[in-house]
Design a protein around this motif. Sequence first.
Motif, PDB file in Angstrom:
ATOM      1  N   ALA A 100     -19.700 -28.452   4.159  1.00 53.55           N
ATOM      2  CA  ALA A 100     -19.390 -27.948   2.821  1.00 53.55           C
ATOM      3  C   ALA A 100     -20.419 -28.437   1.810  1.00 53.55           C
ATOM      4  O   ALA A 100     -20.773 -27.725   0.855  1.00 53.55           O
ATOM      5  CB  ALA A 100     -17.986 -28.389   2.408  1.00 53.55           C
ATOM      6  N   GLU A 101     -20.947 -29.644   2.027  1.00 53.53           N
ATOM      7  CA  GLU A 101     -21.971 -30.183   1.136  1.00 53.53           C
ATOM      8  C   GLU A 101     -23.344 -29.567   1.406  1.00 53.53           C
ATOM      9  O   GLU A 101     -24.131 -29.359   0.480  1.00 53.53           O
ATOM     10  CB  GLU A 101     -22.066 -31.702   1.329  1.00 53.53           C
ATOM     11  N   GLY A 105     -24.337 -22.447  -2.032  1.00 54.61           N
ATOM     12  CA  GLY A 105     -23.309 -21.840  -2.855  1.00 54.61           C
ATOM     13  C   GLY A 105     -21.961 -22.523  -2.712  1.00 54.61           C
ATOM     14  O   GLY A 105     -21.857 -23.747  -2.617  1.00 54.61           O
ATOM     15  N   ASP A 106     -20.904 -21.705  -2.690  1.00 55.21           N
ATOM     16  CA  ASP A 106     -19.536 -22.245  -2.635  1.00 55.21           C
ATOM     17  C   ASP A 106     -18.937 -22.177  -1.242  1.00 55.21           C
ATOM     18  O   ASP A 106     -17.716 -22.195  -1.079  1.00 55.21           O
ATOM     19  CB  ASP A 106     -18.636 -21.522  -3.638  1.00 55.21           C
ATOM     20  N   GLN A 108     -17.359 -23.468   1.906  1.00 56.32           N
ATOM     21  CA  GLN A 108     -16.555 -24.688   1.913  1.00 56.32           C
ATOM     22  C   GLN A 108     -15.821 -24.962   3.225  1.00 56.32           C
ATOM     23  O   GLN A 108     -15.763 -26.112   3.674  1.00 56.32           O
ATOM     24  CB  GLN A 108     -15.519 -24.615   0.786  1.00 56.32           C
ATOM     25  N   GLU A 271     -27.205 -16.582  -1.607  1.00 55.64           N
ATOM     26  CA  GLU A 271     -26.034 -17.341  -1.175  1.00 55.64           C
ATOM     27  C   GLU A 271     -25.155 -16.423  -0.341  1.00 55.64           C
ATOM     28  O   GLU A 271     -24.475 -15.548  -0.871  1.00 55.64           O
ATOM     29  CB  GLU A 271     -25.261 -17.868  -2.388  1.00 55.64           C
ATOM     30  N   ASP A 273     -22.030 -15.032   2.017  1.00 58.01           N
ATOM     31  CA  ASP A 273     -20.580 -15.195   1.938  1.00 58.01           C
ATOM     32  C   ASP A 273     -20.028 -15.911   3.164  1.00 58.01           C
ATOM     33  O   ASP A 273     -19.017 -16.609   3.085  1.00 58.01           O
ATOM     34  CB  ASP A 273     -19.919 -13.827   1.787  1.00 58.01           C
ATOM     35  N   SER A 293     -16.596 -19.332   1.985  1.00 59.05           N
ATOM     36  CA  SER A 293     -15.942 -19.835   0.784  1.00 59.05           C
ATOM     37  C   SER A 293     -14.452 -19.990   1.064  1.00 59.05           C
ATOM     38  O   SER A 293     -13.896 -19.385   1.986  1.00 59.05           O
ATOM     39  CB  SER A 293     -16.155 -18.868  -0.378  1.00 59.05           C
TER      40      SER A 293
END
Length: 443
Positions: A100-101, A105-106, A108, A271, A273, A293
Amino acid sequence: MKRETTTEPSNADVEAAYDEYVMPIWKSLNVPVERASNCTLEDFEGTEYLDLFSGISVANLGHNDEAVVEAATEQLETFVHGCSYVHPNQPVAELAERLAELTPGDLQKSFFCNSGTEAVEGAIKLARKYTGNQEVVALEMGFHGRTLGSLALTGNHAYKHGMGSTINDVVHAPAPDKYRSPHRDLDDAAFAAAAAADLERTIGTHTSGEIAAVVVEPVMGEGGIIVPPADYLERVAEIARDHGGVLIADEVQTGYGRTGEFWAVDHVDVEPDILTQAKGIANGLPLGAFTASAEIADAFESGDHLSTFGGNPVSCAAALATIDRLEDDVIANARDQGEWLAEHLGVLADEYDVVGDVRGRGLMWGLEIVAPDERGPGPADVPAPAPKRAAAIADYLREEEQIVAGVGGYHKNVVRLQPPLSISREQLERALEGLRAAVDASR
């Protein structure tokens, strides 16, 4: 009848056992391996080879990296199998948090599986569940795996021949292969726009217009180390989302430092998806993953997707050690050595007319081998592919120089150089010298 074995097997013994007991699907580089260390392979007769292929971009740290072996051994002595989707455990939790880091982007939440093929299959299922759409767009000459779902995405008949139909609702857009493109004379920005227009046209003519995903490799590996211009991936993401879908970046081969950045998409302003990964993730232990995400990941409900061995704690422990080593100094080495290699491969291409094109990033390079006096496919001024010459170059490297390289590409005419990212300048100099001798011998 059981086959007799000896305590000291030879190359021939191992090859004979493969012929007799292993299904005839293995693609041999003709180097039976008894042991390996960093960038060196050793066969059963003591011959050492410089490895420029890393087990198809798997041993990114080099073979038998000490930190990875230590981490895996420590976990082996703790427990081997907890089935991460039944019994939560620390290696899986820590690796998921680390990804996740690290991912752009997002992104996660991760799902862990055993291979790149499984990662791609799972990513497609997730995209369909999240969007409610079924159709998927991939690229001609792309490679995403060999199981039925991932094979449907793979844009090369050579992998599908004799297999019949795969899954429905998959279409293919032209690959951004500038060397053989009718748009090859355009600058990068104009070429990216033309290639994106090909994708838009494919969606408009072959789909309902409402898609689940566009799946792309940021650098196309099996397709021949094809590097699309930066603007292309940005436009692909826009097109996918404009049609109700998501962008899936297949980083199975390009991830974990292979291109000189942790992810190949880190070279551009994109980024994804969903991001798929495997190969270099645990430096040789079986592991794959796809990361999305939270919004997209939560489209999966309990039981929608599962893997008995996915997220094996031993593999996850190895992956954590792999990430530490990559971030320490290995990716920086890949970037530095890759810049040097790019310059010298460019010189080699200028010297030899049988090297039609050189392309790549970091330590992922392809030399397109051609027949200078023949033409096609593609524009009239592009030499014809020379797959037999490419194979001869790889054979010479192995047999005369004790160097292992790959051969791939849609036309099977691209010599692939994907060494461990830990390779030294001295080893690259040896590789370049051997490559020059092999090209000379092939003419």
